[in-house]
Design a protein around this motif. Structure first.
Motif, PDB file in Angstrom:
ATOM      1  N   ARG A  63      94.344  85.967  35.969  1.00 30.43           N
ATOM      2  CA  ARG A  63      95.063  85.946  34.468  1.00 30.43           C
ATOM      3  C   ARG A  63      94.986  87.380  33.877  1.00 30.43           C
ATOM      4  NH1 ARG A  63      91.579  81.904  30.996  1.00 30.43           N
ATOM      5  NH2 ARG A  63      92.161  80.661  32.693  1.00 30.43           N
ATOM      6  N   HIS A  64      93.958  88.206  34.245  1.00 29.64           N
ATOM      7  CA  HIS A  64      93.872  89.512  33.617  1.00 29.64           C
ATOM      8  C   HIS A  64      93.962  90.640  34.667  1.00 29.64           C
ATOM      9  CE1 HIS A  64      92.948  87.322  30.220  1.00 29.64           C
ATOM     10  NE2 HIS A  64      92.079  86.867  30.631  1.00 29.64           N
ATOM     11  N   PRO A  65      95.037  91.015  35.441  1.00 28.26           N
ATOM     12  CA  PRO A  65      94.877  91.815  36.507  1.00 28.26           C
ATOM     13  C   PRO A  65      94.695  93.442  36.130  1.00 28.26           C
ATOM     14  CG  PRO A  65      97.188  91.109  35.920  1.00 28.26           C
ATOM     15  CD  PRO A  65      96.397  90.734  35.026  1.00 28.26           C
ATOM     16  N   VAL A  66      93.575  93.596  35.478  1.00 28.62           N
ATOM     17  CA  VAL A  66      93.006  94.900  35.014  1.00 28.62           C
ATOM     18  C   VAL A  66      92.605  95.586  36.195  1.00 28.62           C
ATOM     19  CG1 VAL A  66      92.667  94.332  32.691  1.00 28.62           C
ATOM     20  CG2 VAL A  66      91.052  94.142  34.252  1.00 28.62           C
ATOM     21  N   ALA A  67      92.713  97.021  36.109  1.00 28.62           N
ATOM     22  CA  ALA A  67      92.058  97.953  36.846  1.00 28.62           C
ATOM     23  C   ALA A  67      90.872  98.436  36.223  1.00 28.62           C
ATOM     24  CB  ALA A  67      92.952  99.128  37.272  1.00 28.62           C
ATOM     25  N   ALA A  68      89.849  97.876  36.628  1.00 25.82           N
ATOM     26  CA  ALA A  68      88.356  98.192  36.178  1.00 25.82           C
ATOM     27  C   ALA A  68      87.269  98.196  37.235  1.00 25.82           C
ATOM     28  CB  ALA A  68      88.058  96.781  35.054  1.00 25.82           C
ATOM     29  N   ARG A  69      86.163  98.851  36.679  1.00 24.94           N
ATOM     30  CA  ARG A  69      84.968  99.043  37.435  1.00 24.94           C
ATOM     31  C   ARG A  69      84.019  97.954  36.568  1.00 24.94           C
ATOM     32  NH1 ARG A  69      82.013 100.242  41.843  1.00 24.94           N
ATOM     33  NH2 ARG A  69      79.945  99.947  41.159  1.00 24.94           N
ATOM     34  N   ILE A  70      83.311  97.085  37.115  1.00 25.56           N
ATOM     35  CA  ILE A  70      82.510  95.980  36.618  1.00 25.56           C
ATOM     36  C   ILE A  70      81.195  95.831  37.308  1.00 25.56           C
ATOM     37  CG2 ILE A  70      82.371  93.667  35.883  1.00 25.56           C
ATOM     38  CD1 ILE A  70      85.472  93.367  35.593  1.00 25.56           C
ATOM     39  N   GLU A  71      80.323  95.862  36.248  1.00 25.79           N
ATOM     40  CA  GLU A  71      79.121  95.741  36.849  1.00 25.79           C
ATOM     41  C   GLU A  71      78.447  94.415  36.273  1.00 25.79           C
ATOM     42  OE1 GLU A  71      76.085  99.162  36.861  1.00 25.79           O
ATOM     43  OE2 GLU A  71      77.862 100.146  37.194  1.00 25.79           O
ATOM     44  N   ILE A  72      78.002  93.603  36.898  1.00 26.25           N
ATOM     45  CA  ILE A  72      77.371  92.186  36.523  1.00 26.25           C
ATOM     46  C   ILE A  72      75.937  92.186  36.698  1.00 26.25           C
ATOM     47  CG2 ILE A  72      77.266  89.801  36.817  1.00 26.25           C
ATOM     48  CD1 ILE A  72      80.500  90.274  37.161  1.00 26.25           C
ATOM     49  N   ASN A  73      75.060  92.060  35.849  1.00 25.23           N
ATOM     50  CA  ASN A  73      73.571  91.921  36.096  1.00 25.23           C
ATOM     51  C   ASN A  73      73.227  90.354  35.525  1.00 25.23           C
ATOM     52  OD1 ASN A  73      70.801  92.292  36.467  1.00 25.23           O
ATOM     53  ND2 ASN A  73      70.722  93.279  34.406  1.00 25.23           N
ATOM     54  N   ASP A  74      73.166  89.581  36.585  1.00 29.97           N
ATOM     55  CA  ASP A  74      73.159  88.076  36.188  1.00 29.97           C
ATOM     56  C   ASP A  74      71.632  87.431  36.402  1.00 29.97           C
ATOM     57  OD1 ASP A  74      74.236  85.204  36.097  1.00 29.97           O
ATOM     58  OD2 ASP A  74      73.487  85.221  38.341  1.00 29.97           O
ATOM     59  N   SER A  75      71.329  86.700  35.339  1.00 27.80           N
ATOM     60  CA  SER A  75      70.168  85.701  35.423  1.00 27.80           C
ATOM     61  C   SER A  75      70.508  84.326  35.618  1.00 27.80           C
ATOM     62  CB  SER A  75      69.353  86.035  34.232  1.00 27.80           C
ATOM     63  OG  SER A  75      69.138  87.372  33.880  1.00 27.80           O
ATOM     64  N   GLY A  76      71.284  83.911  36.512  1.00 30.62           N
ATOM     65  CA  GLY A  76      71.483  82.566  36.751  1.00 30.62           C
ATOM     66  C   GLY A  76      72.404  81.629  35.875  1.00 30.62           C
ATOM     67  N   ALA A  77      73.596  82.469  35.535  1.00 33.50           N
ATOM     68  CA  ALA A  77      74.451  81.988  34.313  1.00 33.50           C
ATOM     69  C   ALA A  77      75.408  81.150  35.431  1.00 33.50           C
ATOM     70  CB  ALA A  77      75.294  83.008  33.786  1.00 33.50           C
ATOM     71  N   THR A  78      75.879  79.905  34.666  1.00 31.59           N
ATOM     72  CA  THR A  78      76.895  79.168  35.315  1.00 31.59           C
ATOM     73  C   THR A  78      78.315  79.788  35.297  1.00 31.59           C
ATOM     74  OG1 THR A  78      77.502  78.171  33.092  1.00 31.59           O
ATOM     75  CG2 THR A  78      75.827  76.952  34.314  1.00 31.59           C
ATOM     76  N   PRO A  79      79.204  79.367  36.090  1.00 19.55           N
ATOM     77  CA  PRO A  79      80.531  79.814  36.188  1.00 19.55           C
ATOM     78  C   PRO A  79      81.210  79.821  34.838  1.00 19.55           C
ATOM     79  CG  PRO A  79      80.281  78.592  38.113  1.00 19.55           C
ATOM     80  CD  PRO A  79      79.051  78.388  37.295  1.00 19.55           C
ATOM     81  N   GLY A  80      80.960  78.785  33.817  1.00 23.61           N
ATOM     82  CA  GLY A  80      81.495  78.778  32.711  1.00 23.61           C
ATOM     83  C   GLY A  80      81.283  80.169  31.712  1.00 23.61           C
ATOM     84  N   VAL A  81      79.703  80.199  31.818  1.00 20.00           N
ATOM     85  CA  VAL A  81      79.380  81.458  31.071  1.00 20.00           C
ATOM     86  C   VAL A  81      79.708  82.664  31.549  1.00 20.00           C
ATOM     87  CG1 VAL A  81      77.081  82.694  30.613  1.00 20.00           C
ATOM     88  CG2 VAL A  81      77.225  80.014  30.265  1.00 20.00           C
ATOM     89  N   VAL A  82      79.935  82.847  32.752  1.00 26.16           N
ATOM     90  CA  VAL A  82      80.392  84.091  33.548  1.00 26.16           C
ATOM     91  C   VAL A  82      81.862  84.502  33.136  1.00 26.16           C
ATOM     92  CG1 VAL A  82      81.194  85.281  35.676  1.00 26.16           C
ATOM     93  CG2 VAL A  82      78.876  83.874  35.619  1.00 26.16           C
ATOM     94  N   SER A  83      82.867  83.250  32.845  1.00 22.21           N
ATOM     95  CA  SER A  83      84.166  83.424  32.340  1.00 22.21           C
ATOM     96  C   SER A  83      84.327  83.726  30.984  1.00 22.21           C
ATOM     97  CB  SER A  83      84.766  82.128  32.729  1.00 22.21           C
ATOM     98  OG  SER A  83      84.915  81.931  34.089  1.00 22.21           O
TER      99      SER A  83
END
Lengths: 95, 205
Positions: A63-83
């Motif tokens: 949906r958003h083909p951005v050129a990005a560096r992304i860092e994710i620090n997750d504590s058990g989120a659902t895919p809905g929350v991640v989106s």
């Protein structure tokens, strides 16, 4: 705890950087910044869900083909929350 | 019965749990302690949406129960001053934060593993557990008082997960105190992004 790096094709430039989310159970932090390639580093407290991460992130970049560096620090989120957090981060890069 | 998310319910009998295809551990867990936790979904077709807790993080099971099947209800507020069944950093943190909540006049109490253990006496906290603390408000709270709680929590002997319940749903305390114009709001219909103003509007089902 698990770490992995996922790559996607994205070429739309990002206007700025953003940091959203919190360290809390069922939630995640997302750091998004401009880059010339699209790389996502995931650090998650829940093991064994790399496939789900790949699918969730692929939907976002489709949906958003951005050129990005992304860092994710997750504590058990659902895919809905991640989106939601990814969408929020992208919105904040425009602020 | 005015049940709210995080409340723990003691069932009159484990057989009261209405579930389809429950794994074996569900019956074992309820036989050991017939307690379930109210889920955010609230009521589903006249039944209370509940979760059963097993021995590990992976053991969580969603089901429903009829109101008539509930023998006792304990809210996080009810559990706050209960004597801990054993020593654990979560209980030490709770003892530290209780007076901070009192001083600030904030209503709240433990949820998650700590709350379950205080209600049932059955071990649920592990070495990796956080303390889940719920603060509930009907109207906009005093943000300075909340900031004091957040600062006190940062000094606790383990990570404290502070959740603020509003009329519209739940939000993480650190995000509520942060500068993001939008926050993640967990509602009975699922999570969504919301403005700060939206947090204090009563949810419509």
């Amino acid at each position: 705890m698990e770490r992995f790096e996922l790559r996607f094709s994205g070429n739309a430039p990002l206007a700025g950087r953003a940091h959203v989310g919190v360290v809390a159970s069922g939630d995640l932090e997302v750091l998004m910044e401009p880059s010339n390639e699209t790389v996502v580093s995931v650090r998650t407290s829940v093991d064994g869900f790399e496939k789900v991460w790949r699918a969730t992130l692929a939907r976002f970049f489709a949906r958003h083909p951005v050129a990005a560096r992304i860092e994710i620090n997750d504590s058990g989120a659902t895919p809905g929350v991640v989106s939601l957090r990814l969408a929020q981060a992208l919105e904040r890069t425009k602020a | 019965m005015g049940v709210r998310p995080h409340d723990l319910l003691r069932l009159r009998t484990p057989a009261a749990l209405e579930a389809v295809d429950a794994p074996d551990w569900v019956a074992r867990s309820l036989a050991a302690a017939p307690w379930v936790v109210v889920r955010r979904a609230g009521f589903v077709r006249g039944r209370i949406a509940v979760g059963v807790r097993g021995n590990s993080r992976a053991e969580r099971f969603a089901a429903v129960v009829a109101e008539a099947a509930v023998a006792e209800r304990l809210s996080p507020e009810d559990l706050r001053d209960r004597p801990p069944p054993r020593a654990h950093p979560a209980f030490a943190a709770l003892a530290q934060l209780g007076p901070v909540l009192d001083a600030a006049g904030l209503p709240g109490g433990p949820a998650g593993a700590a709350g379950y253990e205080l209600a049932t006496g059955r071990p649920a906290l592990t070495a990796a557990s956080d303390l889940d603390l719920v603060l509930r408000f009907d109207g906009v709270p005093d943000m300075a008082a909340l900031a004091a709680v957040s600062a006190a929590a940062a000094r606790a002997p383990l990570r404290v997960d502070l959740v603020v319940e509003t009329p519209a749903g739940a939000v993480a305390l650190d995000e509520l105190l942060g500068d993001s114009p939008q926050v993640l709001l967990r509602t009975p219909q699922g999570p969504r992004l919301a403005s700060h103003a939206e947090l204090w509007v009563t949810a419509t089902c």
